[in-house]
Design an enzyme around this catalytic site. Structure first.
Site, PDB file in Angstrom:
ATOM      1  N   ASP A 534     -40.395  52.801  -9.055  1.00  0.00           N
ATOM      2  CA  ASP A 534     -38.999  53.026  -9.419  1.00  0.00           C
ATOM      3  C   ASP A 534     -38.378  51.761 -10.009  1.00  0.00           C
ATOM      4  O   ASP A 534     -38.553  50.657  -9.468  1.00  0.00           O
ATOM      5  CB  ASP A 534     -38.224  53.461  -8.160  1.00  0.00           C
ATOM      6  CG  ASP A 534     -36.748  53.662  -8.427  1.00  0.00           C
ATOM      7  OD1 ASP A 534     -36.412  54.647  -9.101  1.00  0.00           O
ATOM      8  OD2 ASP A 534     -35.944  52.825  -7.971  1.00  0.00           O
ATOM      9  N   GLU A 571     -41.257  53.003 -14.074  1.00  0.00           N
ATOM     10  CA  GLU A 571     -40.004  53.539 -14.603  1.00  0.00           C
ATOM     11  C   GLU A 571     -39.188  52.375 -15.147  1.00  0.00           C
ATOM     12  O   GLU A 571     -38.694  51.538 -14.393  1.00  0.00           O
ATOM     13  CB  GLU A 571     -39.194  54.272 -13.529  1.00  0.00           C
ATOM     14  CG  GLU A 571     -37.981  54.967 -14.125  1.00  0.00           C
ATOM     15  CD  GLU A 571     -36.788  55.008 -13.192  1.00  0.00           C
ATOM     16  OE1 GLU A 571     -35.773  55.620 -13.550  1.00  0.00           O
ATOM     17  OE2 GLU A 571     -36.858  54.413 -12.098  1.00  0.00           O
TER      18      GLU A 571
END
Length: 869
Positions: A534, A571
């Site tokens: 993330d 990401e």
């Protein structure tokens, strides 16, 4: 009869106690086992299907230790040792069996079975007064067994039938025994006769005829060479019975597995070397080694047990800031660390938090699960079709095990990988997962770590890879006690969600190891196939060799060692070619997220559909996003500076390393009411956009429920124990997206936000949308196999007036073209006539075709292929 020892090892012979052919380690371990059983005063019982003379032969041939008793002939004979090496039948057991078969003696049964073709009586020495044994062709065995069982039922014969295939010579074997009698039955009888408790006995086995004994309540050892199907049966039976710590699944085969199991249950002694891993590492069924990094502390104790009944054990400090020591603790026991005082804290590498982020940790045995995926090699990057899901919302039950029931739907759809939103322990009862604070602990809201393993194992059996969303840029605001142990957080870096993790500051090396080992933990201990990291742009690290590089190196080494495909996905809100590039001879990350195409599609429908803080301008951006995967320049944000690329855009082959989606958890959840694309625009708009997305040469990702236009929304939800945090999150969410209307939106802290996100109800789903997605994914597989669905073969076009977007793939047959008419919400569009470059392969709406012309309605997609013939 002499007084038997209070503890005993009961074991099968072939494939278990007897060394495997040519296995020198088995031979050495057999000698060690015999010596340790003898020195420890532990009894030994053979439990075997062999007849008595064959057992005696094996004892001499393999130099087996002398047992106190021999249970043989598949439980129809029991012999007792007299201390002089001689064995005598136990007459009380023979009398017991005689009473069972009194209504139909063995001779009468033999006569009745003589006429059955295909049954061949085994040798005389393999028969017994209470056992009939036959051979059969392996192929004919199931049918013969079924026929014999029908006859037994018809005659009401007091016998049971067991059958199996000999793994050594492939002979079919059938044994008829007194009803209810088995190796387990005989062992139960012997244990009761000796006055033992079941927990004083360890039974070891490797085959199906050991199943009853392995699940009879004894401490059980399934040796490493046993089938994983058997191991799973035993595991499930113990789990269903509620037994804890009665099963050992050693990796070692046969004799070595028996020795390991005897050591695990404390029948034999081993010299215990302190394990290296951090956390609680069980070394036996009753002893655990604890290691914790706490350089801020002068002393650390581990408190084991339930509050009010806990035992404290002082840990020994080391030079590296670690405290360690052995203590009496079993898997399933709760424990906490006491840091220079009475306040108890969870383990920084806790594998389970059964009472949440503020409660004690739990000792977990990482080797206690019977994996069945030994042949699994993963899914190649090119074949990835990722299905993102939230465990709590994917099913009504919201558990790992419940999710297994829906896996066939994903396979039928055409997904090849499941991406699970974060499952690290976070506060409260409902959470997206990005507030995790116990990075190694699977959240108790969804089940146990073994429940997650069960889901992963089931995915692999179904042909699905499993990726996990992990958060290494920050930790959640509640239950985050790491700062009390050591410098886990940076003093110079920050993130929008709080302090950044200390990857480059003072004493950051142990913190880096903590994160890298966490990545390996998911891959190694839970058999995951990859990780989605993330917001990697907030994993701040000024080191020359960054934490992202270190994770890359460690996972590549694991991939080579494990022999299966492992995927690392970052990401990033910008196109970061460094992630995809090789560094120091190491391959790059497999993929990075790109949501430019998705947000361009949203804002093309309406500028009001702004679901990110970055600027997107619909039609203006959509063609460029199709052309390049990313937007390279926009009015407010520079994704990639052209100057850094020498004024030219890079070769488009990188598009195959982009993860693109039409919906994601963020895109849906950033809307106040969690509305999905079809609810904001229309189902026709979604169908047309899906044609572009699923036939684009990147890695497609679908968000759960998207494929069936489910009516269940997916708003942001987060639960905290702290009321102040709940209020702060509610206010912060509104402040983050002030341009939205929040008047009808449920607040993130309300349970309703979580409850309405459940998306499994068929009544909420559109089967026609699902069928369209299946068609698109089928064509995608064909395009990959045929070689035309590639970035190099792709050409993008756009007609401004008609809002028709075109993806054309050229190949030797003339190519495949996707025509997607995406009509903005505020346009009063009418059907148009277009020229078709080939035959219609599929269409999202009914298509009117006249010669080479077709009518294209608003928000209709048509896929065209080479002309027939």
């Amino acid at each position: 009869m002499s007084t038997p020892p209070r503890r005993a090892l009961a074991t099968d012979l072939d494939g278990t106690l007897i060394p495997l052919d040519g296995n020198a380690q088995n031979q050495r371990d057999l000698r060690a086992l015999g010596e340790r059983l003898k020195s420890g005063g532990v009894g030994l019982v053979f439990v075997t299907g062999r007849h008595f003379s064959s057992v005696q032969q094996a004892m001499g041939e393999h130099h087996l230790p002398t047992p106190e008793a021999i249970i043989c002939d598949v439980g129809t004979s029991v012999f007792e040792g007299g201390g002089d090496g001689r064995f005598q039948p136990v007459q009380a057991y023979a009398q017991h069996l005689g009473e069972i078969i009194a209504p139909m003696p063995i001779g009468e049964l033999r006569s009745r079975l003589e006429s059955i073709e295909g049954l061949r009586a085994q040798e005389d020495e393999k028969q017994g007064p209470f056992k009939l044994s036959y051979y059969a062709d392996a192929d004919a065995l199931p049918g013969l067994a079924e026929r014999v069982q029908r006859l037994l039922d018809q005659w009401d014969a007091p016998y049971s039938l067991i059958h199996s295939v000999d793994p050594f010579n492939n002979d079919g074997l059938l044994d008829l025994l007194p009803r209810g009698v088995s190796k387990a039955h005989a062992l139960d009888w012997w244990v009761e006769r000796c006055g033992w408790d079941n927990r004083d006995v360890v039974f070891c086995g490797d085959s199906g005829n050991d199943l009853a004994a392995l699940t009879a309540g004894y401490n059980a050892v399934v040796v490493g060479n046993a089938s994983r199907k058997l191991a799973r049966q035993v595991y499930d039976a113990h789990r269903d019975a509620g037994w804890r710590n009665r099963l050992c699944l050693p990796n070692a085969a046969a004799t070595s597995g028996v020795l390991a199991g005897a050591g695990w249950f404390g029948l034999v002694a081993f010299e215990q070397t302190p394990p290296e891993p951090m956390g609680a590492t069980p070394v036996s069924a009753s002893k655990t080694h604890f290691r914790v990094w706490a350089p801020k502390c002068k002393s650390v104790s581990v408190e084991i047990g339930e509050p009010g009944d806990a035992v404290r054990h002082e840990l020994t400090p080391g030079e590296d800031g670690c405290f360690a020591g052995f203590a009496s603790a079993a898997p399933g026991d709760k424990y906490s660390y006491l840091l220079e005082g009475p306040i108890a804290r969870p383990d920084p590498v806790s594998r389970r938090q059964p009472d949440g982020v503020h409660g004690p940790s739990e000792v977990v045995d990482p080797n206690a699960f019977p994996w069945t995926d030994a042949e699994w090699r993963g899914v190649a990057k090119r074949d990835l079709v990722i299905y993102e899901l939230h465990i709590g919302s994917f099913t009504e039950e919201g558990t790992f095990r419940a999710a297994i029931e829906r896996l066939p739907e994903l396979v039928e759809l055409g997904a090849t990988a499941v991406e699970v939103m974060p499952v690290a322990q976070s506060p409260g009862k409902w959470n997206w997962g990005y507030d995790g604070v116990n990075l190694y602990a699977v959240t108790h809201n969804y089940g146990t770590p073994d429940d997650f393993r069960t889901l992963v194992d089931a995915c692999h059996a179904a042909g699905l890879a499993v990726l996990l969303d992990v958060v290494y840029n920050h930790l959640g605001p509640e239950g985050n006690y790491l700062g009390e142990f050591g410098p886990y957080f940076s003093r110079k870096h920050h993130t929008p969600w709080g302090s950044a993790v200390n990857y480059d500051g003072r004493r950051s090396d142990p913190v880096r190891r903590w994160v890298v080992e966490n990545a390996l933990y998911w891959l190694r201990d839970l058999h995951l196939d990859g990780l989605r990291l993330d917001a990697v742009h907030f994993m701040h690290d000024d080191s020359e060799h960054t934490i992202l590089d270190e994770i890359r190196a460690a996972t590549l080494e694991f991939e080579q060692r494990s022999g299966r495909a492992i995927h690392l996905i970052g990401e990033s809100n910008v196109y970061d070619e460094r992630l995809l590039a090789s560094v120091g001879g190491l391959k790059g990350y497999d993929a990075i997220w790109s949501d430019c195409l998705m947000h361009s599609i949203y804002t093309h429908a309406s500028p009001d559909f702004k679901l990110t803080n970055r600027e997107y301008h619909g039609t203006h951006n959509l063609l460029e996003a199709m052309e390049h995967g990313y937007l390279y320049e926009s009015s407010q944000y520079v994704r990639v500076a052209r100057e850094a690329l020498g004024g030219d855009l890079p070769d488009r082959s990188y598009i195959g390393s982009l993860v693109t989606a039409l919906q994601t958890h963020d895109a849906v959840g950033n809307h106040p009411e969690g509305k999905r694309l079809h609810q904001l625009a229309s189902k026709d708009y979604q169908r047309s956009a899906a044609a572009i997305m699923l036939l684009y040469p990147s890695i497609p990702l679908l968000f759960m429920g998207e494929e069936s236009a489910v009516e269940a929304p997916f708003p942001f939800f987060a639960d905290f124990h702290d009321r102040g945090l709940r209020r702060a999150v509610d206010r912060g969410r509104i402040a983050e997206y002030p341009h939205h209307d929040w008047s009808n939106a449920p607040l993130p802290s309300e349970r309703k936000s979580f409850r309405i996100s459940k998306c499994a109800d068929p009544k909420l789903q559109d089967p026609q949308m699902r069928a369209w997605y299946q068609q698109l994914l089928t064509l995608r597989r064909h395009g990959l196999a045929a070689g035309w669905l590639t970035p190099d073969a792709m050409r993008c076009e756009h007609d401004t007036e008609s809002h028709v977007f075109k993806l054309h793939y050229s190949n030797a047959d003339g190519g495949v073209t996707v025509l997607a008419r995406l009509t903005p919400n505020d346009h009063d569009a009418q059907p148009i006539e277009i020229e078709l470059p080939g035959e219609v392969l599929m269409s999202s709406l009914e298509t009117e075709v006249n010669g080479g012309q077709a009518v294209l309605r608003p928000n209709q997609a048509v896929v065209v292929g080479p002309p027939a013939g």
